[in-house]
Design a protein around this motif. Structure first.
Motif, PDB file in Angstrom:
ATOM      1  N   LEU A 198      71.325  14.182  55.671  1.00 41.16           N
ATOM      2  CA  LEU A 198      70.842  15.561  55.648  1.00 41.16           C
ATOM      3  C   LEU A 198      70.175  15.974  56.957  1.00 41.16           C
ATOM      4  CD1 LEU A 198      69.364  15.572  52.032  1.00 41.16           C
ATOM      5  CD2 LEU A 198      71.347  16.884  52.816  1.00 41.16           C
ATOM      6  N   GLY A 199      69.993  15.008  57.874  1.00 39.26           N
ATOM      7  CA  GLY A 199      69.435  15.333  59.179  1.00 39.26           C
ATOM      8  C   GLY A 199      67.938  15.140  59.297  1.00 39.26           C
ATOM      9  N   ALA A 200      67.355  14.326  58.417  1.00 39.61           N
ATOM     10  CA  ALA A 200      65.924  14.044  58.488  1.00 39.61           C
ATOM     11  C   ALA A 200      65.704  12.610  58.940  1.00 39.61           C
ATOM     12  CB  ALA A 200      65.271  14.251  57.122  1.00 39.61           C
ATOM     13  N   SER A 201      64.529  12.337  59.473  1.00 37.03           N
ATOM     14  CA  SER A 201      64.098  10.973  59.747  1.00 37.03           C
ATOM     15  C   SER A 201      63.268  10.530  58.540  1.00 37.03           C
ATOM     16  CB  SER A 201      63.255  10.935  61.021  1.00 37.03           C
ATOM     17  OG  SER A 201      62.726   9.638  61.231  1.00 37.03           O
ATOM     18  N   VAL A 202      63.760   9.533  57.807  1.00 35.55           N
ATOM     19  CA  VAL A 202      63.130   9.123  56.548  1.00 35.55           C
ATOM     20  C   VAL A 202      62.842   7.627  56.596  1.00 35.55           C
ATOM     21  CG1 VAL A 202      63.326   9.095  54.021  1.00 35.55           C
ATOM     22  CG2 VAL A 202      64.455  10.898  55.330  1.00 35.55           C
ATOM     23  N   TYR A 203      61.666   7.242  56.157  1.00 35.13           N
ATOM     24  CA  TYR A 203      61.325   5.827  56.045  1.00 35.13           C
ATOM     25  C   TYR A 203      60.454   5.629  54.811  1.00 35.13           C
ATOM     26  CZ  TYR A 203      57.039   7.475  58.356  1.00 35.13           C
ATOM     27  OH  TYR A 203      55.898   8.175  58.678  1.00 35.13           O
ATOM     28  N   VAL A 204      60.341   4.363  54.392  1.00 34.82           N
ATOM     29  CA  VAL A 204      59.542   3.977  53.231  1.00 34.82           C
ATOM     30  C   VAL A 204      58.304   3.241  53.732  1.00 34.82           C
ATOM     31  CG1 VAL A 204      59.538   2.706  51.039  1.00 34.82           C
ATOM     32  CG2 VAL A 204      61.651   3.765  51.860  1.00 34.82           C
ATOM     33  N   PHE A 205      57.160   3.480  53.095  1.00 38.46           N
ATOM     34  CA  PHE A 205      55.947   2.782  53.492  1.00 38.46           C
ATOM     35  C   PHE A 205      55.025   2.650  52.291  1.00 38.46           C
ATOM     36  CE2 PHE A 205      54.697   7.162  53.641  1.00 38.46           C
ATOM     37  CZ  PHE A 205      53.306   7.211  53.513  1.00 38.46           C
ATOM     38  N   SER A 206      54.032   1.780  52.423  1.00 40.84           N
ATOM     39  CA  SER A 206      53.011   1.616  51.386  1.00 40.84           C
ATOM     40  C   SER A 206      51.653   2.012  51.958  1.00 40.84           C
ATOM     41  CB  SER A 206      52.963   0.164  50.895  1.00 40.84           C
ATOM     42  OG  SER A 206      52.273  -0.651  51.834  1.00 40.84           O
ATOM     43  N   HIS A 207      50.649   2.028  51.115  1.00 41.38           N
ATOM     44  CA  HIS A 207      49.308   2.380  51.595  1.00 41.38           C
ATOM     45  C   HIS A 207      48.822   1.380  52.651  1.00 41.38           C
ATOM     46  CE1 HIS A 207      48.126  -0.799  48.803  1.00 41.38           C
ATOM     47  NE2 HIS A 207      46.971  -0.831  49.426  1.00 41.38           N
ATOM     48  N   LYS A 208      49.362   0.156  52.639  1.00 47.86           N
ATOM     49  CA  LYS A 208      48.952  -0.875  53.598  1.00 47.86           C
ATOM     50  C   LYS A 208      49.523  -0.641  54.991  1.00 47.86           C
ATOM     51  CE  LYS A 208      50.677  -3.946  50.758  1.00 47.86           C
ATOM     52  NZ  LYS A 208      51.103  -5.197  50.086  1.00 47.86           N
ATOM     53  N   ASP A 209      50.505   0.264  55.093  1.00 42.61           N
ATOM     54  CA  ASP A 209      51.235   0.445  56.345  1.00 42.61           C
ATOM     55  C   ASP A 209      50.743   1.623  57.177  1.00 42.61           C
ATOM     56  OD1 ASP A 209      52.967  -1.696  55.686  1.00 42.61           O
ATOM     57  OD2 ASP A 209      54.064  -0.360  54.337  1.00 42.61           O
ATOM     58  N   PHE A 236      66.984   2.513  44.831  1.00 46.77           N
ATOM     59  CA  PHE A 236      66.613   3.927  44.828  1.00 46.77           C
ATOM     60  C   PHE A 236      66.000   4.325  46.167  1.00 46.77           C
ATOM     61  CE2 PHE A 236      62.983   6.872  43.860  1.00 46.77           C
ATOM     62  CZ  PHE A 236      63.736   8.027  43.683  1.00 46.77           C
ATOM     63  N   LEU A 237      65.066   3.529  46.655  1.00 47.44           N
ATOM     64  CA  LEU A 237      64.405   3.835  47.925  1.00 47.44           C
ATOM     65  C   LEU A 237      65.391   3.807  49.088  1.00 47.44           C
ATOM     66  CD1 LEU A 237      61.152   1.739  47.377  1.00 47.44           C
ATOM     67  CD2 LEU A 237      61.436   4.216  47.084  1.00 47.44           C
ATOM     68  N   SER A 238      66.262   2.808  49.085  1.00 45.13           N
ATOM     69  CA  SER A 238      67.275   2.706  50.138  1.00 45.13           C
ATOM     70  C   SER A 238      68.198   3.919  50.131  1.00 45.13           C
ATOM     71  CB  SER A 238      68.085   1.419  49.944  1.00 45.13           C
ATOM     72  OG  SER A 238      69.157   1.351  50.855  1.00 45.13           O
ATOM     73  N   ASP A 239      68.590   4.344  48.935  1.00 48.97           N
ATOM     74  CA  ASP A 239      69.475   5.503  48.829  1.00 48.97           C
ATOM     75  C   ASP A 239      68.787   6.783  49.316  1.00 48.97           C
ATOM     76  OD1 ASP A 239      71.463   3.890  47.849  1.00 48.97           O
ATOM     77  OD2 ASP A 239      71.208   4.475  45.753  1.00 48.97           O
ATOM     78  N   LEU A 240      67.485   6.904  49.074  1.00 50.56           N
ATOM     79  CA  LEU A 240      66.743   8.062  49.584  1.00 50.56           C
ATOM     80  C   LEU A 240      66.789   8.118  51.106  1.00 50.56           C
ATOM     81  CD1 LEU A 240      63.555   8.005  47.315  1.00 50.56           C
ATOM     82  CD2 LEU A 240      65.249   9.835  47.374  1.00 50.56           C
ATOM     83  N   VAL A 241      66.559   6.971  51.745  1.00 54.99           N
ATOM     84  CA  VAL A 241      66.583   6.931  53.207  1.00 54.99           C
ATOM     85  C   VAL A 241      67.972   7.276  53.727  1.00 54.99           C
ATOM     86  CG1 VAL A 241      66.277   5.463  55.237  1.00 54.99           C
ATOM     87  CG2 VAL A 241      64.694   5.256  53.311  1.00 54.99           C
ATOM     88  N   THR A 242      68.984   6.691  53.116  1.00 56.29           N
ATOM     89  CA  THR A 242      70.360   6.941  53.560  1.00 56.29           C
ATOM     90  C   THR A 242      70.731   8.409  53.398  1.00 56.29           C
ATOM     91  OG1 THR A 242      70.991   4.684  52.965  1.00 56.29           O
ATOM     92  CG2 THR A 242      72.765   6.293  53.188  1.00 56.29           C
ATOM     93  N   GLU A 243      70.360   8.998  52.257  1.00 59.51           N
ATOM     94  CA  GLU A 243      70.674  10.409  52.026  1.00 59.51           C
ATOM     95  C   GLU A 243      69.925  11.299  53.010  1.00 59.51           C
ATOM     96  OE1 GLU A 243      72.893  13.322  50.553  1.00 59.51           O
ATOM     97  OE2 GLU A 243      73.049  11.220  49.915  1.00 59.51           O
ATOM     98  N   GLY A 244      68.676  10.913  53.326  1.00 60.71           N
ATOM     99  CA  GLY A 244      67.916  11.691  54.294  1.00 60.71           C
ATOM    100  C   GLY A 244      68.580  11.732  55.655  1.00 60.71           C
TER     101      GLY A 244
END
Length: 383
Positions: free
Chosen positions: A33-44, A22-30
């Motif tokens: 759509l022309g956005a810069s998208v990444y995943v992170f946690s509170h530790k990052d 799910f997270l990977s697909d969000l980044v790919t779709e972003g």
């Protein structure tokens, strides 16, 4: 216009992101759509340098870690509500969030039951106590005892009145299903008191809820999962619905244990109730979803999406079982509705971009993550 930077807040433990497809697909779709998208946690979060150690997928099961710019908007998809995350989430000076904090299931159901907009769809629900349990099993042939802060069907107990007493079926925190006959009301209460102590999730309380006859397929529990999301204009739209069917004699319909199945909503409801009634049921489900979002946003502020577990009983009456601000999306893949799944991934990013563009105005700078400085193997594990 400046390319929006969207951060997806999620749980990371070691080198594993749960729900990583799910997270990977969000980044790919972003990216599409022309956005810069990444995943992170509170530790990052690197607050001093105003950067994020963000992650983006580079191959199946593999993610690259990079120093990324501060996000214009953050979508909170973290499902692990442990203290360090909650402490960060309480801060109002750190990020612009697309979705506000919600509350525990018990408090949510109490709010819904007291709302004139929603109460006709809410089964009788009380905070658990031995007295409340006794009253409910005297009044109803079917009763559920549920954790007020649970997810995935963990710690849920189903109590069914039988000719010779009661039958108890539950799913433990471990996921194991247990079932036992109990002959008297007093023994039921003692048994359930032990259950709520042993199966408590963190320090949360339980609720006791009127059971519904949802055996649209004999011997199996069934409910509808409805996903409502904000679109690219900030308007609520129902993205899709599926019918979830639990395993034979399972107390829940949750799919994470692999023992249930998913059916196309319209096809099944039409076959079960006929065309005219099926249309009325579907329209009522959508009305419920829109009214619920009005109530939620009036109380908690703006949201991105909600998954509604909707019970449709054997007579076709619609009930709200519970509502989840961070629902799974995989049911659409299981029902082979891939276009709906793709729309369900696209809409949160579109809404976040809508918010980001409101924040950014006409700045033409285009932030991107720096070249990846680390590369991590993260297993693709779906909840």
């Amino acid at each position: 216009m400046k390319k929006p930077t969207i951060g997806i807040l999620a749980h990371r433990e070691g080198n594993l992101f749960p729900n990583s497809k799910f997270l990977s697909d969000l980044v790919t779709e972003g990216r599409k759509l022309g956005a810069s998208v990444y995943v992170f946690s509170h530790k990052d979060v690197k607050e001093v340098s105003r950067t994020i150690h963000g992650f983006t997928p580079i191959a199946e099961g593999r993610w690259a870690g990079a120093t990324c710019p501060w996000p214009d908007v953050v979508i909170d998809f973290c499902r692990k509500l442990y203290k360090p995350f909650r402490d960060m989430r309480r801060r109002k000076d750190l990020f612009v969030y697309a979705n506000h904090k919600f509350t525990y299931k018990w408090k949510a159901m109490k709010l819904f039951a007291e709302s004139d907009k929603l109460k006709r769809w809410i089964p009788k629900t009380f905070l658990y106590s031995p007295q409340a349990l006794e009253q409910m099993i005297e009044k109803y042939d079917l009763v559920y005892v549920k954790p007020g802060n649970g997810t995935g069907g963990h710690s849920v107990l189903k109590i069914t009145k039988t000719g010779g007493g009661y039958r108890l079926q539950g799913r433990k925190k471990s996921g194991r299903v247990v079932a036992t006959p109990v002959m008297t009301k007093q023994r039921v209460i003692r048994w359930v008191n032990r259950w709520v102590q042993a199966e408590k999730i963190r320090s949360g309380s339980f609720m006791v809820q009127q059971g519904l006859d949802l055996q649209l397929i004999p011997g199996r529990q069934a409910d509808a999962r409805l996903l409502i999301q904000k679109n690219e204009f900030g308007n609520w739209k129902v993205t899709g619905k599926v019918l979830r069917v639990g395993a034979e004699n399972s107390p829940t319909t949750n799919l994470i244990y692999g023992d249930g199945k998913v059916l196309v909503f319209k096809t099944f409801i039409k076959a079960r109730f006929g065309l005219d009634k099926a249309k009325k049921i579907e329209l009522e489900c959508e009305e419920l979803a829109h009214r619920l979002m009005e109530v939620v946003e009036e109380r908690f502020g703006s949201m991105v999406e909600f998954g509604l577990d909707v019970g449709i009983d054997v007579n076709g009456k619609v009930w709200l079982i519970e509502a989840n601000p961070k629902p799974g999306h995989m049911a659409f893949i299981k029902s082979k509705e891939m276009a709906t799944y793709r729309k369900s991934i696209r809409r949160p990013i579109q809404y976040a971009m809508y918010l980001a563009n409101e924040q950014l105005g006409e700045d033409t700078n285009d932030p991107i993550c720096e070249e990846a400085i680390t590369e991590t193997n993260l297993e693709m594990e779906d909840l």
